[in-house]
Design a protein around this motif. Structure first.
Motif, short mmCIF file in Angstrom:
data_model
loop_
_atom_site.label_atom_id
_atom_site.label_comp_id
_atom_site.label_asym_id
_atom_site.label_seq_id
_atom_site.Cartn_x
_atom_site.Cartn_y
_atom_site.Cartn_z
N HIS A 1 -11.33 50.57 49.34
CA HIS A 1 -11.50 50.72 47.90
C HIS A 1 -10.23 51.29 47.26
O HIS A 1 -9.98 51.07 46.08
CB HIS A 1 -12.67 51.66 47.59
CG HIS A 1 -14.01 51.09 47.93
ND1 HIS A 1 -14.45 50.94 49.22
CD2 HIS A 1 -15.02 50.63 47.12
CE1 HIS A 1 -15.67 50.42 49.21
NE2 HIS A 1 -16.04 50.23 47.95
N ASN B 1 -19.25 44.39 45.33
CA ASN B 1 -19.65 43.30 44.45
C ASN B 1 -19.68 41.99 45.23
O ASN B 1 -18.77 41.69 46.02
CB ASN B 1 -18.66 43.18 43.29
CG ASN B 1 -19.21 42.36 42.15
OD1 ASN B 1 -20.43 42.29 41.96
ND2 ASN B 1 -18.35 41.73 41.39
N ASP C 1 -17.81 36.34 40.16
CA ASP C 1 -18.84 37.34 40.44
C ASP C 1 -20.22 36.70 40.35
O ASP C 1 -20.49 35.89 39.46
CB ASP C 1 -18.76 38.49 39.44
CG ASP C 1 -17.51 39.34 39.62
OD1 ASP C 1 -16.89 39.24 40.69
OD2 ASP C 1 -17.15 40.07 38.68
N THR D 1 -15.09 47.70 44.76
CA THR D 1 -14.79 47.91 43.35
C THR D 1 -14.18 49.30 43.17
O THR D 1 -14.06 50.07 44.13
CB THR D 1 -16.06 47.80 42.50
OG1 THR D 1 -16.90 48.95 42.77
CG2 THR D 1 -16.84 46.53 42.81
#
Length: 438
Positions: A303, A333, A347, A386
């Motif tokens: 991340h 995600n 997405d 994310t």
């Protein structure tokens, strides 16, 4: 020297000039805090009402004694509240959740016994579902009959086991065949291999279960193994097993109804596929090998990297369809390959909350795609990190057939589902091996 990577026990350093020349983009924050995945740390945090909670390891490592949260409390239970709490208000669905709910295909005609004779409603439902799946292999569905309570209980148990329980609890579910049953620790699987690709191991914890009526004394098939459950010494063991078995039963029924709807829609347009689809009736009495996989993501070193490599590499699913439910975590995600822009990712829109009529994500697996001669795509998808920090949990049902079910492929070849599945995985691994040799 500068730190550039870590494992559980080791640290890797490079000379400062080499770091500046080759690695500064990939490792923008060369610190132990950013790069190290801490699996045995203990964190203390406080809730709005003054309750103190532990997270991570909840025992004294060298003394092997549990840490009692009750002894840590500073405010008596009777006095705990949030002094700045606003007045109670009626919760409303967010505009995004409402948009997603309205776009989901209503499966009531297939999932409700009361509408079993409404042929027109079923036809409309099947067509709506097929149109979503034809576009990019993904669809949103609602009206499955699965209760919000059943979904939340299963998600809560998933979080308790994969995020909060001590690692020793999880490891009490280790098996030799963790790809089908039990606990699979972080960074021990590589989904990139399913498409014959190379990539880092998946940064996700998993737990798998299958049918609850398997006879452990009969060695029938590797796909039909008995389930394993956490050691009873864990306080949440009973609730974990009970909530997941209830969810498994409910979600299998709904997923099988979705498969029937897909078959009806395809055969309405392509009746020549009737032979290939004959075994996909997915009646409740038919033995199946569907696997429920619990997946849990948490913020970590990927991340914090500038390039943010995937938590789960791009891959396709091997089975018939995959039936997904997510909680409201935001650190990971789901993305699918963008059918409008090759090489790009889109997405997958997910509800922020589990509503009274839960919305599920459905995607096509390799088996169904091959049986319909690629009319429905088995689309590449991945999970990316994310910038957010709330752990995310997911319930993924990978729908499988009776291992001994004979498939009739569009080219006329015949083989059992178990043999087809072995060949599919072997084909991907052979591609990966040839890449290594070259």
């Amino acid at each position: 020297y500068l730190l550039v990577e870590t494992t559980l026990y080791n640290a890797f350093f490079v000379c400062h000039d080499l770091y500046q020349e080759y690695l500064v983009e990939q490792v923008p924050e060369p610190t132990i805090e950013a790069l190290h995945e801490t699996t045995m740390a203990t964190s203390l945090y406080q809730l709005y009402d003054g309750t103190l909670k532990l997270w991570g390891c909840k025992k004294l490592l060298w003394h092997r004694l549990p840490i009692d949260e009750d002894l840590l409390q500073m405010v008596p239970p009777s006095e705990r509240d949030f002094p700045f709490a606003p007045p109670a208000t009626v919760a409303v669905e967010s505009s995004l959740d409402e948009e997603i709910y309205q776009s989901a295909v209503d499966m009531t005609p297939y999932c409700s016994s009361e509408s079993g004779l409404d042929a027109n409603a079923k036809k409309d439902c099947a067509n709506d579902l097929l149109q979503q799946l034809k576009t990019h292999g993904f669809a949103l569905v609602k009206g499955t009959g699965i209760s919000k309570t059943t979904c939340l209980a299963a998600l809560y148990s998933t979080h308790a086991f994969l995020q909060e329980a001590d690692e020793s609890v999880r490891r009490s579910c280790l098996t030799k065949d963790r790809a089908r049953r039990g606990y699979s620790p972080m960074c021990t699987e590589n989904f990139a291999s399913l498409v014959g690709d190379k990539g880092p191991n998946d940064l996700v914890r998993k737990f798998r279960m299958g049918p609850t009526n398997v006879d452990s004394t009969i060695e029938e098939s590797p796909l039909l193994r008995p389930n394993v459950w956490p050691d009873k010494s864990w306080d949440g063991a009973e609730e974990f097993q009970s909530s997941l078995e209830s969810y498994y039963t409910a979600v299998c029924g709904a997923a099988h109804s979705v498969v029937r709807a897909i078959c009806d829609g395809v055969l309405d347009e392509h009746p020549e596929l009737e032979t290939s689809f004959a075994h996909l009736s997915m009646k409740g009495s038919v033995t199946h090998s569907s696997i429920l996989t619990l997946l849990s993501y948490r913020p970590g070193s990927r991340h914090k990297r500038k390039d943010r490599p995937p938590l789960v590499a791009p891959h396709t699913d091997v089975g018939v369809i995959t039936f997904l439910l997510f909680d409201n975590g935001d650190c990971a995600n789901l993305q699918r390959a963008d059918d409008k822009d090759e090489g790009s990712w889109a997405d997958v829109k997910l509800p922020q909350h589990v509503g009274d009529d839960p919305v599920f994500v459905v995607n096509i697996g390799d088996c169904l795609s091959e049986l319909c001669d690629s009319l429905l795509p088995s689309t590449l998808h991945r999970v990316i990190p994310t910038a957010d920090t709330i752990p995310r949990n997911c319930l993924a049902l990978f729908v499988g057939l009776d291992p001994h079910e004979v498939l009739i492929l569009p080219d006329g070849n015949k083989m059992t589902y178990e043999v087809w599945r072995k060949l599919r995985i072997a084909r991907a691994q052979s591609v990966l091996k040839s890449k290594d040799e070259s």
